[in-house]
Structures are given as structure tokens and as C-alpha cells.
Design an enzyme around this catalytic site. Structure first.
Site, PDB file in Angstrom:
ATOM      1  N   GLU A 144       0.809  -1.226   0.000  1.00 33.61           N
ATOM      2  CA  GLU A 144       0.000   0.000   0.000  1.00 33.61           C
ATOM      3  C   GLU A 144       0.844   1.279   0.000  1.00 33.61           C
ATOM      4  O   GLU A 144       0.844   2.041   0.975  1.00 33.61           O
ATOM      5  CB  GLU A 144      -0.968   0.007   1.182  1.00 33.61           C
ATOM      6  CG  GLU A 144      -2.065  -1.024   1.060  1.00 33.61           C
ATOM      7  CD  GLU A 144      -3.165  -0.874   2.104  1.00 33.61           C
ATOM      8  OE1 GLU A 144      -2.936  -0.234   3.137  1.00 33.61           O
ATOM      9  OE2 GLU A 144      -4.249  -1.407   1.872  1.00 33.61           O
ATOM     10  N   GLU A 315      -6.734  -7.706  -0.613  1.00 34.83           N
ATOM     11  CA  GLU A 315      -7.255  -7.778   0.752  1.00 34.83           C
ATOM     12  C   GLU A 315      -8.746  -7.456   0.710  1.00 34.83           C
ATOM     13  O   GLU A 315      -9.127  -6.369   0.278  1.00 34.83           O
ATOM     14  CB  GLU A 315      -6.540  -6.768   1.659  1.00 34.83           C
ATOM     15  CG  GLU A 315      -5.037  -6.974   1.736  1.00 34.83           C
ATOM     16  CD  GLU A 315      -4.346  -5.943   2.650  1.00 34.83           C
ATOM     17  OE1 GLU A 315      -5.033  -5.188   3.350  1.00 34.83           O
ATOM     18  OE2 GLU A 315      -3.107  -5.894   2.625  1.00 34.83           O
ATOM     19  N   GLU A 363      -3.684  -4.478  15.310  1.00 34.64           N
ATOM     20  CA  GLU A 363      -4.925  -4.850  14.629  1.00 34.64           C
ATOM     21  C   GLU A 363      -5.706  -5.945  15.350  1.00 34.64           C
ATOM     22  O   GLU A 363      -6.427  -6.723  14.723  1.00 34.64           O
ATOM     23  CB  GLU A 363      -4.608  -5.218  13.177  1.00 34.64           C
ATOM     24  CG  GLU A 363      -4.155  -3.979  12.402  1.00 34.64           C
ATOM     25  CD  GLU A 363      -3.778  -4.237  10.951  1.00 34.64           C
ATOM     26  OE1 GLU A 363      -3.703  -5.411  10.536  1.00 34.64           O
ATOM     27  OE2 GLU A 363      -3.537  -3.240  10.232  1.00 34.64           O
TER      28      GLU A 363
HETATM   29  C1  GAL Z   1      -4.564  -2.527   4.902  1.00 34.59           C
HETATM   30  C2  GAL Z   1      -3.163  -3.093   5.058  1.00 34.59           C
HETATM   31  C3  GAL Z   1      -3.158  -4.341   5.887  1.00 34.59           C
HETATM   32  C4  GAL Z   1      -4.007  -4.170   7.112  1.00 34.59           C
HETATM   33  C5  GAL Z   1      -5.397  -3.793   6.695  1.00 34.59           C
HETATM   34  C6  GAL Z   1      -6.368  -3.644   7.838  1.00 34.59           C
HETATM   35  O1  GAL Z   1      -4.513  -1.163   4.694  1.00 34.59           O
HETATM   36  O2  GAL Z   1      -2.575  -3.366   3.823  1.00 34.59           O
HETATM   37  O3  GAL Z   1      -1.841  -4.650   6.258  1.00 34.59           O
HETATM   38  O4  GAL Z   1      -3.439  -3.188   7.917  1.00 34.59           O
HETATM   39  O5  GAL Z   1      -5.350  -2.571   6.022  1.00 34.59           O
HETATM   40  O6  GAL Z   1      -7.648  -3.286   7.379  1.00 34.59           O
END
Ligand code: GAL
Length: 633
Positions: A144, A315, A363
Site C-alpha cells: 500500500e 485484501e 490490529e
Molecule cells: C490494509 C493493510 C493491511 C491491514 C489492513 C487492515 O490497509 O494493507 O496490512 O493493515 O489494512 O484493514
């Protein structure tokens, strides 16, 4: 091509004894891909120059033995702590001049050449070791780019690289002074080494300086990424992706896209609705557990363009995220709907983030397919349903569209640099047009701004493009479909000056933008044919045919042949009317859809997506809340 599912996995977070069972469960669920590695630098190179590949060798072997394919991420978004000792000046600096610290992620400056060298080393070591590994079937560079506001850095490294960039682009300080208009306020430079970064100025910096800095910063991301793709390609034939984001415009994704094989993006519909969408509160309430009905589709179409046809979801939100102002639990069925919507827009793969919810660190409140105790979470079963449906279905074919919408990153920078009205946002404007097309039931292709051939499309829209490219203008001159251009399109030169003759300078269109005004959202400009402009309106002069006028007597829409120029920002209903009329003139029948119901055609099927929390009846079919319905075309 067979569409596939996958998941993001962090073997370094779990005892090795658990990997085999995890892999077997992934396979049993029907997953194909596992993305790993992207944050594991401190475990790959625990001390400078000493690699520990043993655990990663074994993780890949375990996943591969279970029949899974690995998408291997380079770990350059998370340099380990020792890196900061080696390169204390590699940390980025924010616009207030504060150094951004260690202790989370993305703590690096794209311009720091020493850090680039370190990235080249670790990527080289990985590519050499895994480039021919039969289980490593794709790569991801970094993670990202731009996340956490990391493209613009006001460091010494950025300043030095910017000076070099300016010297290359302008060749002499005189040429730079001319291009930027530095005579205004005595801002002339005698040499490139005089040039600073456009932060901490007393008032607004010269917009030409800001735009040059934005272009430079974008180029830095592109060249940073290319260091990695060049190295990986030397050792591996597997395709390379990067995972982009939603509503992030800080660098030109078409630029990085040219060096990658696949575009992918990280889709968090509920996080985006809560955090990144400018919509009224009622809209956010209505879709709080489903996400905005158009936001994901917009990015699917955008990244299909960035990936030149090849794109993934790297993701996919599985349950509540942890990072938005509010983090709702998706309505049952949404983890399935979101995946099918991606496939209907041409995704090759959809990977859920993440396999198991982490019980530690930042997280821990972010859901996974599994709970922290390894029991299935809600999305687990939905992923299984999608896997079985995919297996039972022939390939959904290639997407096609009659309508194209231009998206230009530099225009986002331009209107951030001088918005001229507080709520003028390029993303918001383009998304406004996109939503209209979707409300009218249309399939959309997004085009990069240097597109030189429009013949495949019956209708093309280009709102708010600051500078139209030469190839696009040539294509427009030859175009036989309906073009809807404006507002604000072609109103700046590439150096952010006002063009002379005055804009819009469109082929055959005898009109100039004589004056503009921005207005607060509660001051509409009514149109004589009904409806209104909001936020922005232009006063046009010239001989072009007037199609619509404002009630105060100015042209609102003019045309020359099929090229239409729109002199303001229409509200939803007005835009629906204007776009419908342009569409009908070229044989496209608008088919207005009920709120929250969206559709998408592939080469073989028509898909329906119900983003509502209630059932919708349409065309004799009842589609349940969060329901997906499809039939062959
Ligand atoms: C994205 C990131 C992941 C994780 C995810 C959580 O922005 O690539 O590593 O942090 O968000 O929603």
C-alpha cells in the site's frame, strides 16, 4: 480463466506447529492463494546482513504441500529497527517539519537513496531464493504505497532529489522561473540549489511549485517500485502486483502500473463508508453494514485500467476493521457479495484479509476468517460458499462496457493545490459521475488520461481533467460517439497556468470560460430546464450551440456535434437527465435502478447486487438483502 480465492496469512505470527493445520483448512475451504511475507523483514534479516530464510522456506513448503499457491510480498513497508541506526535520515518528514518515527509501519522516505539500496538488497536476496520456487506463483511489491499519508515527505533527501528532478525537467533556472511564473512575488531562483520544498511558506506556495513537487513525489514512488520489479524479473517469471487502496490519489497509479503485471487493491467497504466517503449521514446509515453500492465497483473499474486488464483484490474485508471512526459488522452475505462483485468486474482473484484475527498488537480488533481462537468467524462460511459457487460456474468471461470515464491522478493534485472552492475535490467529482452511470444501469470502463483511441466507446466522460493530453484531444477530434467534458476540464496548462486562448479549447467548440464561481453547497444555481448546479459553475461566452441554460441566462451545456461541454457541477437528478440524453443520442438506453441495487455485465452473465438491508424486487426476481443474482446473457 478460472477465478480464484485466497487469504492473507502471517506465518511469523503463529507457532510453526499450527501451519500445517492452517494450510489444510485453507485448502479445504476452497482457497487457491496465500499472500505472505509483506511485513516480515525483522524475521528475514534479524541483524544487518544476516538472513534467516529457514522459517520462510518451511512456511512456503507447508503451504505448497497443501496445494496452495503463494503470493510473496517484499517486506519494504516495514524496515526493522536496526535500519534506522544505519540510516537515521531515512525517516520521512511531514509538512510541519516533524520527523515521522519508528514503531508502526511505512516509516521511510521514497527519496532516500540509502534505503532504496537496502530494499534492492533484501528484494534481490528474496528473488534469488524464491524466484524459481514452484509454489511462489505471484509477487507483491511493498504494501500500500501512500498508506498513512506517506508519499509527500519534506526531508533533506526529498529536497535534494527534487532539485535534481527540477534540473532535469527545466534544464535552466530561467526556464523554471518562466514555467512557474516566479516573477510574481519575487520568487525567482538563481540556481537549482536555491529551490526548497513547498512547505512552511508564510502563505500559499506557488501552485506551480506545489504541482511540480507532486509530480516529483509521484515519480519517486514509480521509480522506487521499479527498483523492485526489475530485480524480481531477473529471477522469476511469476507476475508481480502491488496492492493499491481506495480513494488514494497521491501518486500516479498508471505509472507504477506500467511496471507491474497485475494491479490489485485492498477493499474495505465498511471502513471506506465510515472513513473515506463524502456522503450524507442518511446514506451512511442506510449502508452502514453493506458499504457504499458504487465505491468498490469504481475501484474495480479503475484498477482494471491500471492493471491493463489484469487485477485482483489483494485484501478483502471479512468482518469489522479496526481503523475507521466506527467499525460495523457486515450484514450476513456481504463477504460473499463483495467477492462476486469483484469477479463480475473482472477480478482474477479475491483474497480475504486475514486468515486469523491477531490477538496482539495494532490490529487485534480487526476480524479475520477465523477468530483468535481459530474458530470460524462469519466470513469463513461465506468464503466457502463463494469457493463452491466458483467451482460450479463457468468462467464469467471478460468485462465489456459502452461507456468510458477518464481518471487522471494529476487532476487530483491540481484541485487539491488550488481548489478555489472548499468542497471542490476531483475524486468526489469523478465519483459523482460514476455513481450516475451506475444508477442508470451502465457498465463503465475507466480510462487513463493519455488514452488516444476512443473508438470502442459510444460515450466518453471527462469531468475535471485539469489538462487534457495531446493524444486524448486528438482522439476527441476524431470521435464519433457522445463526449461529455467539463466542468473545469482543460483549464490549466501542465505547469498549472491558465491557458491562452482561454479554456476549454476543445476541438470545434467555439466557447471560452469567461468567469467561474464556487459556491457554498446551500447556494444552488438553478437551470432553466429544471435541476441545478452545486459547488461550481462557469460562465461561457462564444458561438457554440446552447443545449441548456441557467435561470440567470448563462449557457449550462453547450455542444459542437457530439462534443458536449458542461459548465457546472450538476446535482444527482440533473446529471442523470443530462447523461441519459447524451446516452440516448448514441443508442444507449438508460435503465434507472432502485437505490442500492446495482448490476454489471460480463461477457457471459448479467450480475445483480443488492446492497440494501431489505429485499428488492426487480425484473420479476426478489433479491434478498446482501443478495447476488445472476443469469446468462
Ligand atoms: C490494509 C493493510 C493491511 C491491514 C489492513 C487492515 O490497509 O494493507 O496490512 O493493515 O489494512 O484493514
Amino acid at each position: 480463466m478460472k477465478r480464484t480465492l485466497g487469504v492473507c496469512y502471517y506465518p511469523e505470527h503463529w507457532p510453526e506447529a499450527q501451519w500445517t493445520e492452517d494450510a489444510a483448512r485453507m485448502k479445504a475451504l476452497g482457497l487457491t492463494w496465500v499472500r505472505i511475507g509483506e511485513f516480515a523483514w525483522s524475521r528475514m534479516e534479524p541483524v544487518p546482513g544476516t538472513y534467516d530464510w529457514g522459517w520462510l522456506d518451511r512456511a512456503i513448503a507447508v503451504l505448497g504441500a497443501a496445494g496452495l499457491q503463494v503470493a510473496l510480498g517484499t517486506p519494504t513497508a516495514t524496515p526493522p529497527r536496526w535500519m534506522i541506526d544505519r540510516h537515521p535520515d531515512m525517516l520521512a518528514v511531514d509538512a510541519q517539519g516533524r520527523v515521522r518515527g519508528f514503531g508502526s509501519r511505512r516509516h521511510y522516505d521514497f527519496s532516500h537513496r540509502g534505503y532504496r539500496g537496502e530494499c534492492a538488497k533484501i528484494v534481490g536476496a528474496m528473488a534469488e531464493r524464491y524466484g524459481r520456487n514452484p509454489h511462489v506463483a505471484a509477487w507483491q511489491t511493498d504494501n500500500e504505497y501512500a498508506c498513512h499519508d506517506t508519499v509527500l515527505s519534506y526531508s533533506d533527501a526529498a529536497r535534494d532529489a527534487f532539485r535534481d528532478w527540477c534540473a532535469q525537467r527545466y534544464q535552466s533556472p530561467e526556464a523554471l522561473n518562466r514555467a512557474w511564473g516566479n516573477v510574481f512575488w519575487s520568487m525567482d531562483y538563481a540556481g537549482f540549489d536555491d529551490i526548497g520544498l513547498p512547505n512552511l511558506t508564510v502563505t500559499e506556495a506557488n501552485p506551480a511549485h506545489v504541482m511540480a513537487f507532486r509530480r516529483f513525489a509521484s515519480d519517486e514512488v514509480v521509480s522506487f517500485n521499479k527498483v523492485q520489479t526489475d530485480i524480481i524479473r531477473r529471477h522469476s517469471a511469476a507476475p508481480i502486483a502491488h496492492n493499491y487502496m481506495g480513494n488514494i490519489t497521491d501518486f500516479d497509479h498508471f505509472g507504477t502500473g506500467a511496471d507491474l503485471d497485475i494491479a490489485s487493491w485492498d477493499s474495505y467497504p465498511l471502513g471506506f463508508l465510515s472513513d473515506r466517503l463524502e456522503m450524507p449521514a442518511e446514506h451512511k446509515q442506510r449502508f452502514v453494514r453493506q458499504g457504499d453500492p458504487d465505491f468498490q465497483a469504481f475501484h474495480h473499474d479503475l484498477y482494471r485500467a491500471v492493471g491493463r486488464g489484469r487485477w485482483w483484490i489483494m485484501e478483502q474485508q471479512p468482518g469489522p476493521v479496526n481503523w475507521a471512526p466506527w467499525n460495523a459488522d457486515p450484514l450476513p452475505g456481504m463477504a460473499r457479495l463483495w467477492a462476486w462483485e469483484a469477479f463480475a468486474h473482472g477480478a482474477e482473484a479475491v483474497c480475504y484479509f486475514r486468515w486469523r484475527q491477531a490477538p496482539f498488537a495494532q490490529e487485534q480488533m480487526h476480524a479475520g476468517l477465523l477468530r483468535p481462537d481459530s474458530a470460524p468467524a462469519q466470513a469463513f462460511d461465506e468464503a466457502g460458499v463463494v469457493a463452491r459457487e466458483l467451482a460450479a460456474m463457468p468462467d464469467v468471461g471478460t468485462a465489456r462496457a459502452d461507456v468510458a470515464l477518464v481518471f487522471d491522478y494529476a487532476s487530483a493534485w491540481a484541485w487539491q493545490t488550488q481548489p478555489q472552492g472548499r468542497d471542490f475535490s476531483y475524486f468526489r467529482l469523478v465519483f459523482h459521475f460514476y455513481r450516475c452511470l451506475r444508477r442508470l444501469g451502465m457498465n463503465v470502463d475507466i480510462l487513463p488520461p493519455d488514452t488516444g483511441d476512443l473508438t470502442a466507446y459510444k460515450m466518453v466522460l471527462a469531468p475535471g481533467v485539469a489538462t487534457l493530453s495531446a493524444p486524448f484531444l486528438a482522439a476527441l477530434a476524431a470521435y464519433k460517439g457522445a463526449a461529455l467534458i467539463g466542468p473545469r476540464t482543460n483549464s490549466k496548462t501542465p505547469e498549472f497556468a491558465t491557458p491562452l486562448p482561454l479554456p476549454p479549447n476543445l476541438p470545434g467548440l467555439d466557447v471560452v470560460v469567461a468567469r467561474v464561481e464556487s459556491l457554498p453547497p446551500d447556494v444552488p444555481v438553478p437551470l432553466a430546464q429544471g435541476g441545478q448546479f452545486l459547488h461550481w459553475r462557469e460562465k461561457l461566452e462564444g458561438g457554440a450551440a446552447v443545449v441548456e441554460t441557467t435561470t440567470d441566462g448563462w449557457p449550462a451545456l453547450v455542444r459542437a456535434g457530439d462534443i458536449h461541454y458542461l459548465a457546472g457541477w450538476p446535482d444527482d437528478a440533473t446529471l442523470d437527465r443530462i447523461v441519459s440524453e447524451a446516452a440516448q443520442s448514441v443508442g444507449i438506453d438508460p435503465d434507472p435502478l432502485p437505490e442500492g441495487l446495482r448490476r454489471r455485465d460480463t461477457g457471459t452473465h448479467r450480475f445483480w447486487f443488492n446492497y440494501n438491508a431489505v429485499p428488492v424486487e426487480w425484473g420479476g426476481v426478489t433479491i434478498p438483502p446482501a443478495g447476488v443474482h445472476w443469469h446468462e446473457l
